[in-house]
Design an enzyme around this catalytic site. Structure first.
Site, mmCIF file in Angstrom:
data_model
loop_
_atom_site.group_PDB
_atom_site.id
_atom_site.type_symbol
_atom_site.label_atom_id
_atom_site.label_comp_id
_atom_site.label_asym_id
_atom_site.label_seq_id
_atom_site.Cartn_x
_atom_site.Cartn_y
_atom_site.Cartn_z
ATOM 1 N N HIS A 55 70.093 41.093 18.156
ATOM 2 C CA HIS A 55 69.948 40.198 17.011
ATOM 3 C C HIS A 55 69.460 38.812 17.422
ATOM 4 O O HIS A 55 68.633 38.210 16.728
ATOM 5 C CB HIS A 55 71.283 40.070 16.276
ATOM 6 C CG HIS A 55 71.190 39.242 15.032
ATOM 7 N ND1 HIS A 55 70.623 39.707 13.871
ATOM 8 C CD2 HIS A 55 71.570 37.957 14.772
ATOM 9 C CE1 HIS A 55 70.655 38.765 12.946
ATOM 10 N NE2 HIS A 55 71.234 37.694 13.465
ATOM 11 N N HIS A 89 71.272 40.505 4.645
ATOM 12 C CA HIS A 89 72.084 39.472 3.998
ATOM 13 C C HIS A 89 72.405 39.737 2.531
ATOM 14 O O HIS A 89 72.127 38.919 1.652
ATOM 15 C CB HIS A 89 71.407 38.110 4.151
ATOM 16 C CG HIS A 89 71.595 37.489 5.498
ATOM 17 N ND1 HIS A 89 72.841 37.341 6.079
ATOM 18 C CD2 HIS A 89 70.688 36.989 6.388
ATOM 19 C CE1 HIS A 89 72.704 36.758 7.269
ATOM 20 N NE2 HIS A 89 71.408 36.549 7.478
ATOM 21 N N ASN A 128 75.206 38.240 14.181
ATOM 22 C CA ASN A 128 76.280 37.266 14.314
ATOM 23 C C ASN A 128 77.134 37.170 13.045
ATOM 24 O O ASN A 128 78.330 36.846 13.121
ATOM 25 C CB ASN A 128 75.724 35.894 14.677
ATOM 26 C CG ASN A 128 74.718 35.365 13.666
ATOM 27 O OD1 ASN A 128 73.795 36.070 13.267
ATOM 28 N ND2 ASN A 128 74.869 34.110 13.264
ATOM 29 N N HIS A 129 76.586 37.505 11.889
ATOM 30 C CA HIS A 129 77.378 37.395 10.663
ATOM 31 C C HIS A 129 78.437 38.487 10.553
ATOM 32 O O HIS A 129 79.470 38.274 9.904
ATOM 33 C CB HIS A 129 76.457 37.381 9.446
ATOM 34 C CG HIS A 129 75.822 36.049 9.227
ATOM 35 N ND1 HIS A 129 76.289 35.114 8.336
ATOM 36 C CD2 HIS A 129 74.753 35.472 9.843
ATOM 37 C CE1 HIS A 129 75.540 34.030 8.380
ATOM 38 N NE2 HIS A 129 74.596 34.220 9.287
ATOM 39 N N ASP A 186 67.076 40.897 9.110
ATOM 40 C CA ASP A 186 68.284 40.566 8.364
ATOM 41 C C ASP A 186 68.195 41.029 6.913
ATOM 42 O O ASP A 186 67.145 40.906 6.270
ATOM 43 C CB ASP A 186 68.510 39.053 8.364
ATOM 44 C CG ASP A 186 68.641 38.476 9.762
ATOM 45 O OD1 ASP A 186 68.329 39.176 10.735
ATOM 46 O OD2 ASP A 186 69.049 37.305 9.871
ATOM 47 N N ASP A 241 73.065 41.618 10.658
ATOM 48 C CA ASP A 241 73.211 40.687 9.537
ATOM 49 C C ASP A 241 73.037 41.387 8.196
ATOM 50 O O ASP A 241 72.184 41.034 7.385
ATOM 51 C CB ASP A 241 72.247 39.505 9.662
ATOM 52 C CG ASP A 241 72.808 38.389 10.541
ATOM 53 O OD1 ASP A 241 73.853 38.610 11.184
ATOM 54 O OD2 ASP A 241 72.190 37.307 10.583
#
Length: 304
Positions: free
Chosen positions: A238, A63, A133-134, A61, A98
């Site tokens: 993921h 982010h 998922n983000h 990830d 992500d």
């Protein structure tokens, strides 16, 4: 010149402030129903299978943290120490999703990964950027983990890059205008979008319009990213996959293609209905094979 740099610093610097958008996210998700059926849209198939390379690395990830992204890429041996240039040669790198949320520098990360993807391909390697998922949460309008800095960054991006053809090159590059495929607006018949946008704070609207199902970035960039990827004998995802996910009359590979296709359909806007794969328990969310203790039972499930 110095004027360009000064303008860039003024226009394209994000503030690092957290913003609680959970209520807004819940409101937006009400406009997008779920679907468990196959989306009948003639989209281009998302490539999912590649041969085994000599060197394969995975990156987790990101982010919204550009510094951490560069650090991870350098630790993987694929990014130049002083500039944004692929140095991985024939290495195949997989970033497992992500890119969005929790940090301010989402646009910079999108642009960096796309730049390196092109360079890697030209150098005989590959950078595969996947979905987490983000990405699908934001496509569904859930901004619960978006920072105020990210929202403001998209606002400035929209304000500046719609005039990209008239900007100095350095300013356009610093503001990530290569990602701008405007205009950012609801479709003429998209009443649900108009209702959502009307209720949003003006500075939050560009990010929603870019990342929603059918938005400029979701359609133009994210819809080409796989949810499940196989490189040689390694499967990347993921969250995780189960036998149920891979159950399909045509076999496991047909299931992989179906999952990638339906999520791509949702991101591109060919279908605004959320496929079941983007919900809890789906491949982007499953934690049964990761969180907590890994034991013989976990390994047995993986073998099956």
């Amino acid at each position: 010149g110095s004027d360009d740099v000064a303008m860039t610093g003024t226009l394209c610097m994000a503030h690092r402030c957290a913003l609680d958008m959970l209520l807004l996210g819940a409101l937006l998700m009400l406009t997008l129903p779920f679907s468990s059926g196959h989306a009948p849209y003639p989209l281009k198939k998302v490539p999912a299978v590649y041969p085994q390379p000599e060197r394969l690395v995975a990156i987790g990830d990101l982010h919204g943290d550009l510094d951490a992204t560069r650090m991870a890429l350098r630790l993987a041996g694929v990014l130049h120490e002083a500039k944004d240039q692929w140095v991985g040669g024939s290495t195949v790198a997989v970033q497992v999703g992500d890119q969005l949320d929790r940090g301010d520098e989402e646009l910079a990360i999108f642009e960096l990964l796309e730049k390196l993807r092109v360079q890697a391909q030209a150098d005989g390697g590959a950078l595969h950027v996947m979905l987490g998922n983000h990405e699908t949460m934001n496509a569904a309008g859930n901004f619960g983990y978006a920072t105020e800095g990210a929202l403001r960054s998209f606002q400035r991006w929209h304000q500046i890059c719609r005039f990209a053809n008239f900007l100095p090159k350095k300013v356009a590059e610093a503001c990530h205008c290569s990602l701008y495929k405007g205009p950012l607006q609801c479709g003429p018949q998209d009443t649900a979008c108009r209702i959502v946008v009307k209720r949003m704070a003006p500075y939050a609207r560009p990010r929603y319009l870019a990342l929603r199902s059918g938005g400029a970035i979701s359609k133009g960039l994210l819809s080409s990213h796989p949810a499940i990827l196989i490189v040689g004998d390694t499967l990347f995802v993921h969250g995780g996959v189960t036998r149920e996910h891979l159950s399909h009359p045509g076999g496991a590979m047909a299931a992989v293609d179906k999952i990638n296709y339906e999520i791509s359909s949702f991101l591109s806007g060919a279908s605004h209905r959320q496929p079941r794969w983007v919900r809890g328990g789906g491949p982007l969310w499953l934690r049964a094979l990761s969180g907590g203790a890994v034991d013989a039972g976990t390994c047995g499930r993986l073998r099956r």
